[in-house]
Structures are given as structure tokens and as C-alpha cells.
Design a protein around this motif. Sequence first.
Motif, PDB file in Angstrom:
ATOM      1  N   VAL A 125       0.873  -1.177   0.000  1.00 15.68           N
ATOM      2  CA  VAL A 125       0.000   0.000   0.000  1.00 15.68           C
ATOM      3  C   VAL A 125       0.905   1.220   0.000  1.00 15.68           C
ATOM      4  N   GLN A 126       0.973   1.903  -1.131  1.00 10.45           N
ATOM      5  CA  GLN A 126       1.867   3.046  -1.293  1.00 10.45           C
ATOM      6  C   GLN A 126       1.057   4.311  -1.565  1.00 10.45           C
ATOM      7  N   LEU A 127       1.726   5.447  -1.519  1.00  8.38           N
ATOM      8  CA  LEU A 127       1.050   6.742  -1.595  1.00  8.38           C
ATOM      9  C   LEU A 127       0.995   7.258  -3.031  1.00  8.38           C
ATOM     10  N   HIS A 128      -0.215   7.621  -3.443  1.00  8.06           N
ATOM     11  CA  HIS A 128      -0.447   8.238  -4.753  1.00  8.06           C
ATOM     12  C   HIS A 128      -1.045   9.621  -4.496  1.00  8.06           C
ATOM     13  N   THR A 129      -0.426  10.661  -5.067  1.00 12.04           N
ATOM     14  CA  THR A 129      -0.843  12.019  -4.730  1.00 12.04           C
ATOM     15  C   THR A 129      -1.552  12.720  -5.882  1.00 12.04           C
ATOM     16  N   HIS A 130      -2.872  12.849  -5.727  1.00 16.19           N
ATOM     17  CA  HIS A 130      -3.690  13.751  -6.538  1.00 16.19           C
ATOM     18  C   HIS A 130      -4.173  14.842  -5.575  1.00 16.19           C
ATOM     19  N   PRO A 131      -3.369  15.857  -5.338  1.00 12.17           N
ATOM     20  CA  PRO A 131      -3.670  16.789  -4.244  1.00 12.17           C
ATOM     21  C   PRO A 131      -4.911  17.654  -4.455  1.00 12.17           C
ATOM     22  N   SER A 132      -5.385  17.765  -5.686  1.00 10.42           N
ATOM     23  CA  SER A 132      -6.540  18.636  -5.933  1.00 10.42           C
ATOM     24  C   SER A 132      -7.775  18.160  -5.192  1.00 10.42           C
ATOM     25  N   TYR A 133      -7.856  16.876  -4.882  1.00 16.38           N
ATOM     26  CA  TYR A 133      -9.023  16.350  -4.181  1.00 16.38           C
ATOM     27  C   TYR A 133      -9.178  16.957  -2.790  1.00 16.38           C
ATOM     28  N   ALA A 134      -8.067  17.228  -2.127  1.00 18.34           N
ATOM     29  CA  ALA A 134      -8.142  17.677  -0.735  1.00 18.34           C
ATOM     30  C   ALA A 134      -7.590  19.083  -0.515  1.00 18.34           C
ATOM     31  N   TYR A 135      -6.910  19.640  -1.522  1.00 19.07           N
ATOM     32  CA  TYR A 135      -6.228  20.923  -1.311  1.00 19.07           C
ATOM     33  C   TYR A 135      -6.765  22.014  -2.225  1.00 19.07           C
ATOM     34  N   ASP A 136      -6.359  22.036  -3.453  1.00 20.72           N
ATOM     35  CA  ASP A 136      -6.764  23.109  -4.366  1.00 20.72           C
ATOM     36  C   ASP A 136      -7.264  22.474  -5.654  1.00 20.72           C
ATOM     37  N   ASN A 160      -7.999  23.597  -8.363  1.00 19.79           N
ATOM     38  CA  ASN A 160      -7.444  24.173  -9.587  1.00 19.79           C
ATOM     39  C   ASN A 160      -5.975  23.812  -9.811  1.00 19.79           C
ATOM     40  N   ARG A 161      -5.353  23.126  -8.829  1.00 21.39           N
ATOM     41  CA  ARG A 161      -3.961  22.707  -8.975  1.00 21.39           C
ATOM     42  C   ARG A 161      -3.909  21.185  -8.905  1.00 21.39           C
ATOM     43  N   ILE A 162      -3.761  20.569 -10.069  1.00 18.55           N
ATOM     44  CA  ILE A 162      -3.857  19.122 -10.184  1.00 18.55           C
ATOM     45  C   ILE A 162      -2.539  18.428  -9.849  1.00 18.55           C
ATOM     46  N   ASN A 163      -1.427  18.992 -10.304  1.00 18.70           N
ATOM     47  CA  ASN A 163      -0.132  18.328 -10.197  1.00 18.70           C
ATOM     48  C   ASN A 163       0.655  18.766  -8.963  1.00 18.70           C
ATOM     49  N   MET A 164       1.451  17.855  -8.444  1.00 18.30           N
ATOM     50  CA  MET A 164       2.279  18.186  -7.288  1.00 18.30           C
ATOM     51  C   MET A 164       3.228  19.337  -7.584  1.00 18.30           C
ATOM     52  N   HIS A 165       3.751  19.416  -8.800  1.00 12.93           N
ATOM     53  CA  HIS A 165       4.723  20.477  -9.111  1.00 12.93           C
ATOM     54  C   HIS A 165       4.109  21.876  -9.086  1.00 12.93           C
ATOM     55  N   GLU A 166       2.783  21.960  -8.993  1.00  9.78           N
ATOM     56  CA  GLU A 166       2.118  23.257  -8.899  1.00  9.78           C
ATOM     57  C   GLU A 166       2.082  23.784  -7.460  1.00  9.78           C
ATOM     58  N   TYR A 167       2.544  22.972  -6.521  1.00  9.14           N
ATOM     59  CA  TYR A 167       2.546  23.343  -5.111  1.00  9.14           C
ATOM     60  C   TYR A 167       3.977  23.664  -4.675  1.00  9.14           C
ATOM     61  N   ALA A 214       6.833   4.067  -0.491  1.00 12.88           N
ATOM     62  CA  ALA A 214       7.029   4.526  -1.864  1.00 12.88           C
ATOM     63  C   ALA A 214       5.907   5.481  -2.254  1.00 12.88           C
ATOM     64  N   HIS A 215       6.177   6.253  -3.308  1.00 12.60           N
ATOM     65  CA  HIS A 215       5.245   7.308  -3.742  1.00 12.60           C
ATOM     66  C   HIS A 215       5.235   7.390  -5.262  1.00 12.60           C
ATOM     67  N   ARG A 216       4.067   7.728  -5.801  1.00 13.37           N
ATOM     68  CA  ARG A 216       3.964   8.131  -7.204  1.00 13.37           C
ATOM     69  C   ARG A 216       3.016   9.320  -7.292  1.00 13.37           C
ATOM     70  N   ALA A 217       3.448  10.361  -7.977  1.00 10.80           N
ATOM     71  CA  ALA A 217       2.608  11.537  -8.164  1.00 10.80           C
ATOM     72  C   ALA A 217       1.551  11.268  -9.226  1.00 10.80           C
ATOM     73  N   GLY A 218       0.325  11.700  -8.967  1.00 12.51           N
ATOM     74  CA  GLY A 218      -0.715  11.618  -9.971  1.00 12.51           C
ATOM     75  C   GLY A 218      -0.345  12.404 -11.207  1.00 12.51           C
ATOM     76  N   ASN A 219      -0.694  11.878 -12.379  1.00 13.68           N
ATOM     77  CA  ASN A 219      -0.355  12.500 -13.667  1.00 13.68           C
ATOM     78  C   ASN A 219       1.151  12.600 -13.880  1.00 13.68           C
ATOM     79  N   TYR A 220       1.938  11.841 -13.095  1.00 13.03           N
ATOM     80  CA  TYR A 220       3.407  11.898 -13.155  1.00 13.03           C
ATOM     81  C   TYR A 220       3.912  13.305 -12.822  1.00 13.03           C
ATOM     82  N   GLY A 221       3.063  14.101 -12.141  1.00 17.05           N
ATOM     83  CA  GLY A 221       3.302  15.530 -12.017  1.00 17.05           C
ATOM     84  C   GLY A 221       4.205  15.962 -10.883  1.00 17.05           C
ATOM     85  N   ALA A 222       5.270  15.228 -10.649  1.00 21.35           N
ATOM     86  CA  ALA A 222       6.229  15.587  -9.596  1.00 21.35           C
ATOM     87  C   ALA A 222       7.332  16.479 -10.158  1.00 21.35           C
ATOM     88  N   ASN A 223       8.029  17.167  -9.260  1.00 20.16           N
ATOM     89  CA  ASN A 223       9.260  17.868  -9.604  1.00 20.16           C
ATOM     90  C   ASN A 223      10.315  17.514  -8.559  1.00 20.16           C
TER      91      ASN A 223
END
Length: 295
Positions: A95-106, A108-115, A141-150
Motif C-alpha cells: 500500500v503506497q502513496l499516490h498524490t492527486h492533491p486537488s481532491y483535498a487541497y486546491d 485548480n492545482r492538479i499536479n504536485m509540481h504546482e505546489y 514509496a510514492h507516485r505523483a498523480g499525472n506523473y506531475g512531480a518535480n
Amino acid sequence: MPYKKRQMDNMTKPKIIITIDTEVGEKAKFVKEGFEKFVMGKIGDENYGVPKIVDILNEHNIKGEFFVDVYEDTFFGKEKYASLCKYLDESGHGVQLHTHPSYAYDINRINMHEYSFEEQVRIISDGKGRIKKWIGKYPIAHRAGNYGANNNTLMALKGNNILIDSSYYYGHPNSKIRMSTVNDPLPYNQVMEIPVSIELKNWFISIIDSLKHKIPNKFDINSMNSQSMRNSIETYHSSYCIIFLHSSSFISRDQNSIEITGINQTALNAFSDLLDFLLKEKYAVTQFSKIPFTF
């Protein structure tokens, strides 16, 4: 101890990691019963999502790594995601972490690199805390949603003691991680990046694809047929090969991606065929917890 890059030769088979992005996803954010549709894959009385993937993995005595978008619990219910994570963990799957932060944060900001870096630290801390509460241990382990990490994402992971990432997708416009690798694992700030595995073509085709802004093909059940997947694995020259699924890989969607139209039998068969091939050809299928990275 410094990390030592493994030298691959033609006789060395890659270790295989089966990864499943477990999510409703951005396109179905406001869909009623999104969890049931696109995580569980409910069609009539059967589930063709996570439960079907787990059944097929278990039939082959293979464990997978489920990157769970825990932030969706804000929309679809905490108890559903808690039960899902417990089910996966008790079945021996990661069970690893997948981050689509727009669901809980903003929204209008879908990708992690927008934060900002500080925001990413908080998002990751929040997500790993949910998983710890539900299964009694943190994700590794982690994977950013939409591969949107920086690169800030990798530093935020280090600050949260999550030391494996698999967000980097060479050639994908959403992937903002900057590293001198394509498929080979590479450390960054003591976080090991294991890239999304892509097909490497000859230099001429690669140049043409680049000029056309064509995204390199990943090892995805929904984008490769069985024969192409086998051929690509047999000619793959890196230490770890990431196989890609989504929780909704075995279902077909309508044009707007918000309704189920049936079973994707082709993808379902391709996955079973792939696992048969891996066992027959004696490929080692591993999990993140068994990777012996040292720095």
C-alpha cells in the motif's frame, strides 16, 4: 555507503515490479459512486477493479504495489479507503502513496509540481498519515498523480522519510523531475527514483517521436498487447521494470470517461498472459520493501 549503479548485460533479466495506480482520477472527480465504479470496477454483482487485479495476482502467487490516492476519501468516504487499504495490506500487497492533491487541497492545482515545497511536505505528510492510521504502518514509496512531480517532490519525500519514488516518466510533459536517466534507478537527495519504464526505440525513431512530441510508450496493460509487452520485457536493459495498471484497467469507459460501458477483456487477458509469461520465463517479481538500495 555510496549507491552503486548495477551494470546490466544482455544475460541479466530485470526484476519486475507490478504497480497499480488506485484512483477514481481527475476526469471522474464529481461522478456519483466514483469509488465503486473506478476503484472497485463494479459491474452488476462483480468487481473488475482492485478485487479482480488482486485475484489474478494471488492466483499467480505474485504481489503488487498499489499506489492509493488516499485524498479521494474527502469525496467518496474515508471508511471505503480505510477498508481498501486494510484489504490490500492483509493480502500481502504493498500500500503506497499516490498524490492527486486537488481532491483535498486546491481543485485548480492538479499536479504536485504546482505546489510549493512546503505545501508538498504537508500533502505527503497528510497522505502517509492516513495510511498509517488505516493499516498501522507508513508507505515506503510514492507516485505523483499525472506523473506531475518535480525535484521539490523528491525533497519533500525525503523530509517525510519516504525513500522510494516512481513518478519520473521520461518524455512526459507533466513530469517535471530533472534527472540524468531514462529507465535506470537513480538516487536524488537520498530518495531512490525508479522511473516509469518506457520502451527505448532506435535513435532515428526516437528523434521522429520527439519532433512530433509523442510521449514514449510505458509498459502499460492498456497500451501494449500481450506480444508487445513480452517483446519489450525481453529487450529491456535496466535493473527494474515497472509494469503499469490502473484500478480501472479492466473496465471500458464512455467517451467522457465517467460511465462504465463494459469489461475490457483484452486488458484482463493481457494481464493474465503477462503473469503467465513472467512465471514461465522465471522473471523475479519483487516489491519495494525487498529492494536492497544502499546510499
